[in-house]
Design a protein around this motif. Sequence first.
Motif, PDB file in Angstrom:
ATOM      1  N   ILE A   1       0.850  -1.195   0.000  1.00  0.00           N
ATOM      2  CA  ILE A   1       0.000   0.000   0.000  1.00  0.00           C
ATOM      3  C   ILE A   1       0.881   1.239   0.000  1.00  0.00           C
ATOM      4  CG2 ILE A   1      -1.649   1.313   1.397  1.00  0.00           C
ATOM      5  CD1 ILE A   1      -2.832  -1.352   2.266  1.00  0.00           C
ATOM      6  N   LYS A   2       0.630   2.136  -0.959  1.00  0.00           N
ATOM      7  CA  LYS A   2       1.450   3.332  -1.109  1.00  0.00           C
ATOM      8  C   LYS A   2       0.579   4.543  -1.408  1.00  0.00           C
ATOM      9  CE  LYS A   2       5.359   0.737  -3.095  1.00  0.00           C
ATOM     10  NZ  LYS A   2       6.201   0.560  -4.295  1.00  0.00           N
ATOM     11  N   HIS A   3       1.186   5.727  -1.239  1.00  0.00           N
ATOM     12  CA  HIS A   3       0.620   7.022  -1.608  1.00  0.00           C
ATOM     13  C   HIS A   3      -0.791   7.198  -1.041  1.00  0.00           C
ATOM     14  CE1 HIS A   3       1.052  10.776  -3.623  1.00  0.00           C
ATOM     15  NE2 HIS A   3      -0.035  10.593  -4.355  1.00  0.00           N
ATOM     16  N   ILE A   4      -1.768   7.501  -1.886  1.00  0.00           N
ATOM     17  CA  ILE A   4      -3.103   7.845  -1.392  1.00  0.00           C
ATOM     18  C   ILE A   4      -3.754   6.656  -0.700  1.00  0.00           C
ATOM     19  CG2 ILE A   4      -4.314   7.231  -3.508  1.00  0.00           C
ATOM     20  CD1 ILE A   4      -5.035  10.247  -1.220  1.00  0.00           C
ATOM     21  N   LEU A   5      -3.322   5.430  -1.046  1.00  0.00           N
ATOM     22  CA  LEU A   5      -3.888   4.252  -0.391  1.00  0.00           C
ATOM     23  C   LEU A   5      -3.534   4.208   1.090  1.00  0.00           C
ATOM     24  CD1 LEU A   5      -3.324   1.452  -3.059  1.00  0.00           C
ATOM     25  CD2 LEU A   5      -5.391   2.760  -2.608  1.00  0.00           C
ATOM     26  N   CYS A   6      -2.456   4.876   1.488  1.00  0.00           N
ATOM     27  CA  CYS A   6      -2.130   4.961   2.921  1.00  0.00           C
ATOM     28  C   CYS A   6      -3.242   5.655   3.688  1.00  0.00           C
ATOM     29  CB  CYS A   6      -0.810   5.712   3.118  1.00  0.00           C
ATOM     30  SG  CYS A   6       0.639   4.861   2.489  1.00  0.00           S
ATOM     31  N   ASP A   7      -3.965   6.538   3.009  1.00  0.00           N
ATOM     32  CA  ASP A   7      -5.072   7.247   3.639  1.00  0.00           C
ATOM     33  C   ASP A   7      -6.354   6.432   3.566  1.00  0.00           C
ATOM     34  OD1 ASP A   7      -6.212   9.555   4.907  1.00  0.00           O
ATOM     35  OD2 ASP A   7      -7.123  10.071   2.996  1.00  0.00           O
ATOM     36  N   THR A   8      -6.647   5.855   2.413  1.00  0.00           N
ATOM     37  CA  THR A   8      -7.932   5.186   2.217  1.00  0.00           C
ATOM     38  C   THR A   8      -7.975   3.786   2.813  1.00  0.00           C
ATOM     39  OG1 THR A   8      -7.217   4.383   0.044  1.00  0.00           O
ATOM     40  CG2 THR A   8      -8.378   6.495   0.113  1.00  0.00           C
ATOM     41  N   LEU A   9      -6.809   3.138   2.979  1.00  0.00           N
ATOM     42  CA  LEU A   9      -6.790   1.763   3.476  1.00  0.00           C
ATOM     43  C   LEU A   9      -6.078   1.620   4.817  1.00  0.00           C
ATOM     44  CD1 LEU A   9      -6.038  -0.258   0.202  1.00  0.00           C
ATOM     45  CD2 LEU A   9      -8.247   0.305   1.220  1.00  0.00           C
ATOM     46  N   SER A  10      -5.789   2.720   5.474  1.00  0.00           N
ATOM     47  CA  SER A  10      -5.106   2.626   6.773  1.00  0.00           C
ATOM     48  C   SER A  10      -5.969   1.927   7.818  1.00  0.00           C
ATOM     49  CB  SER A  10      -4.710   4.018   7.264  1.00  0.00           C
ATOM     50  OG  SER A  10      -5.860   4.837   7.438  1.00  0.00           O
ATOM     51  N   TYR A  11      -7.287   1.915   7.602  1.00  0.00           N
ATOM     52  CA  TYR A  11      -8.180   1.283   8.573  1.00  0.00           C
ATOM     53  C   TYR A  11      -7.949  -0.228   8.647  1.00  0.00           C
ATOM     54  CZ  TYR A  11     -11.123  -0.554   4.794  1.00  0.00           C
ATOM     55  OH  TYR A  11     -11.590  -1.232   3.699  1.00  0.00           O
ATOM     56  N   LEU A  12      -7.318  -0.804   7.622  1.00  0.00           N
ATOM     57  CA  LEU A  12      -7.010  -2.227   7.661  1.00  0.00           C
ATOM     58  C   LEU A  12      -5.930  -2.551   8.694  1.00  0.00           C
ATOM     59  CD1 LEU A  12      -6.884  -2.978   3.829  1.00  0.00           C
ATOM     60  CD2 LEU A  12      -8.711  -3.603   5.413  1.00  0.00           C
ATOM     61  N   LEU A  13      -5.087  -1.575   8.998  1.00  0.00           N
ATOM     62  CA  LEU A  13      -3.940  -1.812   9.873  1.00  0.00           C
ATOM     63  C   LEU A  13      -4.067  -1.170  11.242  1.00  0.00           C
ATOM     64  CD1 LEU A  13      -0.935  -2.714  10.326  1.00  0.00           C
ATOM     65  CD2 LEU A  13      -0.294  -0.470   9.426  1.00  0.00           C
ATOM     66  N   VAL A  14      -4.445   0.101  11.294  1.00  0.00           N
ATOM     67  CA  VAL A  14      -4.291   0.877  12.525  1.00  0.00           C
ATOM     68  C   VAL A  14      -5.071   0.295  13.703  1.00  0.00           C
ATOM     69  CG1 VAL A  14      -4.606   3.140  13.581  1.00  0.00           C
ATOM     70  CG2 VAL A  14      -3.728   2.958  11.250  1.00  0.00           C
ATOM     71  N   PRO A  15      -6.394   0.031  13.597  1.00  0.00           N
ATOM     72  CA  PRO A  15      -7.080  -0.544  14.764  1.00  0.00           C
ATOM     73  C   PRO A  15      -6.493  -1.880  15.186  1.00  0.00           C
ATOM     74  CG  PRO A  15      -8.654   0.241  13.116  1.00  0.00           C
ATOM     75  CD  PRO A  15      -7.312   0.252  12.466  1.00  0.00           C
ATOM     76  N   ALA A  16      -6.117  -2.720  14.200  1.00  0.00           N
ATOM     77  CA  ALA A  16      -5.537  -4.020  14.533  1.00  0.00           C
ATOM     78  C   ALA A  16      -4.179  -3.859  15.202  1.00  0.00           C
ATOM     79  CB  ALA A  16      -5.410  -4.866  13.264  1.00  0.00           C
ATOM     80  N   ALA A  17      -3.382  -2.901  14.742  1.00  0.00           N
ATOM     81  CA  ALA A  17      -2.065  -2.676  15.351  1.00  0.00           C
ATOM     82  C   ALA A  17      -2.204  -2.146  16.773  1.00  0.00           C
ATOM     83  CB  ALA A  17      -1.258  -1.705  14.491  1.00  0.00           C
ATOM     84  N   TRP A  18      -3.141  -1.236  17.005  1.00  0.00           N
ATOM     85  CA  TRP A  18      -3.390  -0.762  18.366  1.00  0.00           C
ATOM     86  C   TRP A  18      -3.812  -1.923  19.260  1.00  0.00           C
ATOM     87  CZ3 TRP A  18      -2.170   3.246  21.158  1.00  0.00           C
ATOM     88  CH2 TRP A  18      -1.976   4.495  20.576  1.00  0.00           C
ATOM     89  N   ALA A  19      -4.740  -2.747  18.761  1.00  0.00           N
ATOM     90  CA  ALA A  19      -5.250  -3.857  19.572  1.00  0.00           C
ATOM     91  C   ALA A  19      -4.188  -4.906  19.836  1.00  0.00           C
ATOM     92  CB  ALA A  19      -6.454  -4.500  18.871  1.00  0.00           C
ATOM     93  N   GLY A  20      -3.178  -5.009  18.938  1.00  0.00           N
ATOM     94  CA  GLY A  20      -2.120  -5.984  19.128  1.00  0.00           C
ATOM     95  C   GLY A  20      -0.868  -5.416  19.754  1.00  0.00           C
ATOM     96  N   ALA A  21      -0.945  -4.190  20.282  1.00  0.00           N
ATOM     97  CA  ALA A  21       0.200  -3.532  20.930  1.00  0.00           C
ATOM     98  C   ALA A  21       1.371  -3.357  19.973  1.00  0.00           C
ATOM     99  CB  ALA A  21       0.643  -4.305  22.174  1.00  0.00           C
ATOM    100  N   CYS A  22       1.091  -3.252  18.670  1.00  0.00           N
ATOM    101  CA  CYS A  22       2.147  -3.039  17.669  1.00  0.00           C
ATOM    102  C   CYS A  22       2.306  -1.534  17.446  1.00  0.00           C
ATOM    103  CB  CYS A  22       1.800  -3.744  16.363  1.00  0.00           C
ATOM    104  SG  CYS A  22       1.516  -5.501  16.533  1.00  0.00           S
ATOM    105  N   LEU A  23       2.801  -0.855  18.452  1.00  0.00           N
ATOM    106  CA  LEU A  23       2.845   0.601  18.409  1.00  0.00           C
ATOM    107  C   LEU A  23       3.827   1.118  17.366  1.00  0.00           C
ATOM    108  CD1 LEU A  23       2.639   1.420  22.223  1.00  0.00           C
ATOM    109  CD2 LEU A  23       0.812   1.036  20.570  1.00  0.00           C
TER     110      LEU A  23
END
Length: 663
Positions: free
Chosen positions: A182-204
Motif C-alpha cells: 500500500i502506497k501514496h493515497i492508499l495509505c489514507d484510504t486503506l489505513s483502517y485495515l492496519l491501525v485498529p488491529a495494530a493498536w489492539a495488538g500492541a504493535c505501536l
Amino acid sequence: EEGEEALGGLLVAQAVEYVKLLGDRDVCSHDLVTPLKRIPRRFWPVLLAKLKEADANATCLGRMERLLGAHQQLADAPAGALEEARRQVGRLVEAKDKIVRKEGYPPDRTPSDDNAILAARILLDLYARDGREERLVDAAVICRFGLQVSPTNFQFKLLLLRIYRSLGAVGAMLESYTALDIKHILCDTLSYLLVPAAWAGACLLRVRQNAENLLRLDRDNHKDTAEYTYQAFRHGTYSKLSELYSLQKRLLSSLQLAAARTDWVTLSLTDQSASLAETKALLKTMCGVPIFTGEVMPGLVNRKCAAGAEAAPAKDERKCFCIVGEKAGEPLRDNRDMSVEVTWDPLTAPSRSSWEAAPERQGRLQLQVRVCAAGIGALAGMLGVEAEGMQTADLASSVAHLQDCMTELGWIAAAAEPGAPYAVEVLVQRAGERPAPEHYWDGMQSESHLAVLSWRCVLLLCHSALAVNAAVDSVGQVAVADAQAAAATLAALAALLRDALAAFNAEVQRLWGVADAASSPAALSGFGFAQGVEGVTQWGVRPLTWAPLLLQHWAGAVGELTLGKKADKGLTEAIGSVKTSLRAVKTAFSESTATTMKTIKAVESVLAPTLDFAVPSCLEPLDGHMDVGAERSLVAELMREGRVTQLKSLRGILQRSSEAAGS
C-alpha cells in the motif's frame, strides 16, 4: 397481490437468463445486487432452485447463495456448513488441476478463487456462532492455499489479515498488510485495515510508521501542489486544477490524517519522554505536528484565558493543528475505502460501507478523534506547557472540552454541575458472557470497556490537576478556606483514581481468566486475549504514562510553596493534605502497574493455543495438494508467537511507566 406474484416471477426469470448468459464472468453477481433487492424475499428460494436446475456456473451460484442468505442459514447447522465449505474448496482444487499456465507468464487469478473465499467466509460465520478457533485456523489454511494457486489475488491477503487478527497472530497479520504494498493515497484510504488491529495488538511501532506515512503524504502533497498547479497553467491543462484542489482538500480534511496526528503525538510522548523536561519540550512543538491556532481545540488554541474571548485568526493555514478540517468547524472527511474487500454478505444485512457512512457513525468517528486530540491538549494544560505560537494552554477549557466530547460519546454521564468531577462507572460484563467477534473495533478510537475506563482515569487526572492548581493559588493568596476545599477535592479524586485502577486490573484479569495475579488461566480464547491486550495498551500509552509525569510536575509546584513563620495553620494543614493525596496517587499507580505485570506473567504460561483438530473440518479436498497438518501447526505457531510478541510489547510499555513512577 397477483401483480406482485407476476412481477416476482418475471424478475426471477430474467435473473436466471442473465446468469445463464454471463454466469462465467466475475461481474455477473455484482451486477445482480441491485435487481435482487427488488425481488420479494419469498422468491429467493425459487430463484436459487431454478439456478440449480439450469446448471448455472458453480462459482456464480455460490456467490448468489451467499447474497440470498443461504449461507447465513447454514451457520445454524455446522455439519451442513462444513459440507458446503468442503464443496467450495473442492471446486478450487478442480480448477487448479485444469489450469495450464504458460511458463514465464504471471500467475493471474483463477475463475474459482472466489470458491475458496466463500469457503473461508462460511468458516468465519461458524466462528461467529460457536467461537471455535479451529474454524479460523482452517480458514487461514484455505486462504494460504488460495495464495499458492493465485499469488496476485489480493482478496486472499485481505481475508488473511482479518483472520490473523482474530487469532492474535500479529506478526503474520503485519506481513499480510506489507504484502499488499500500500502506497501514496492508499495509505489514507486503506489505513483502517492496519491501525485498529495494530493498536489492539500492541504493535505501536507500526502505528507510528503509518502515522509517519500519512504525515509525509500530507507534506509532499502540499509541497508539490504549487508546482503542479504552475505546470497546469503553463500547459493549459486547466481540468487538472480542479483535480489538484480536490485532492488537496481531501487530504487536508482527512479524518485518517487527523487521527494519525494524534497517534503520532501520543506515541512520541510514550516512546521518547524519558523525563518531565523532555516531555514538556515535545509538547511545546507537539512533536513536530502542525499546531492549530484557530478555533475548536481548547488547550491547543491561541486564545485568551478570558471566557468568551475570540480566537486569534491563523496567520499561516499550514501551521494549524487541523483537527476539524481545513476551516474551523468544518467536519473531517472519512476517506476510508470500504469497498475494497469482497464479502457477498446477505442482502438482508446492512452493508458495512453503508453502516460506516451513516451520519450517526460518522459523528462518533469525529468525536473519537476529538477526544484523542483533546486529551493531548489537556496534558499540555496540566503541565503548563506554552506551545510555540500560542499562549499557555487554558487547563479549565481543555478539561471542559474533553469532558464534553466524552459526554457526547456516552463514555461518562452528564455532570450535575458544570466542571464537577465524575465518579467511576464500572460496567463489567456478566461472568461467562462472550462478546461476538464482530466487536473488534475498526474506528478511530477503541470504545471497549477498558479503553473508556482509561479515558475516565485521564479525566480524573485532569480534575486532580485543577485541584492542585487551586490549592497552590489559594496558598499564594492566603485563602485558607479555598486551600482546604481544594485539598479535600484532591483527596476525593485520589480515592476515585484508586477505584479506577482497581477496576482496570479486575477487568484485565476477567478477560484473561485469571482469578488473581498469582494464578494462571486454565484456557485463553483469542478474543479475550486480544481485548485484554488492547485495554492494557490503551492504559499504558495514556494514564499509566502520563500520571508519573504529572506527579513530578505537581510535586514541583507544591514544593515551591514557601510558607513564612506567620503562615496560617489551616494553610499548612491543607498543603500537608495535598502532599498526602499525591503520595496516595503515586502509590496507587505503582501498585497497579506491578499487579498488571504479575498478571501478564501469569498469562505467559498458557500462550500455546488449545486447539482440537480432531473435530470435523472441510479441508479433505486439499489432501494431496498440501500438507494440511503441517499448515495447521504453522498457523497455530504463528498464533502463539503473536501472543508472545504482544505480551513483550506490553512489558515494555509498563516498564517505562514503572521507571517513571519510581523516579
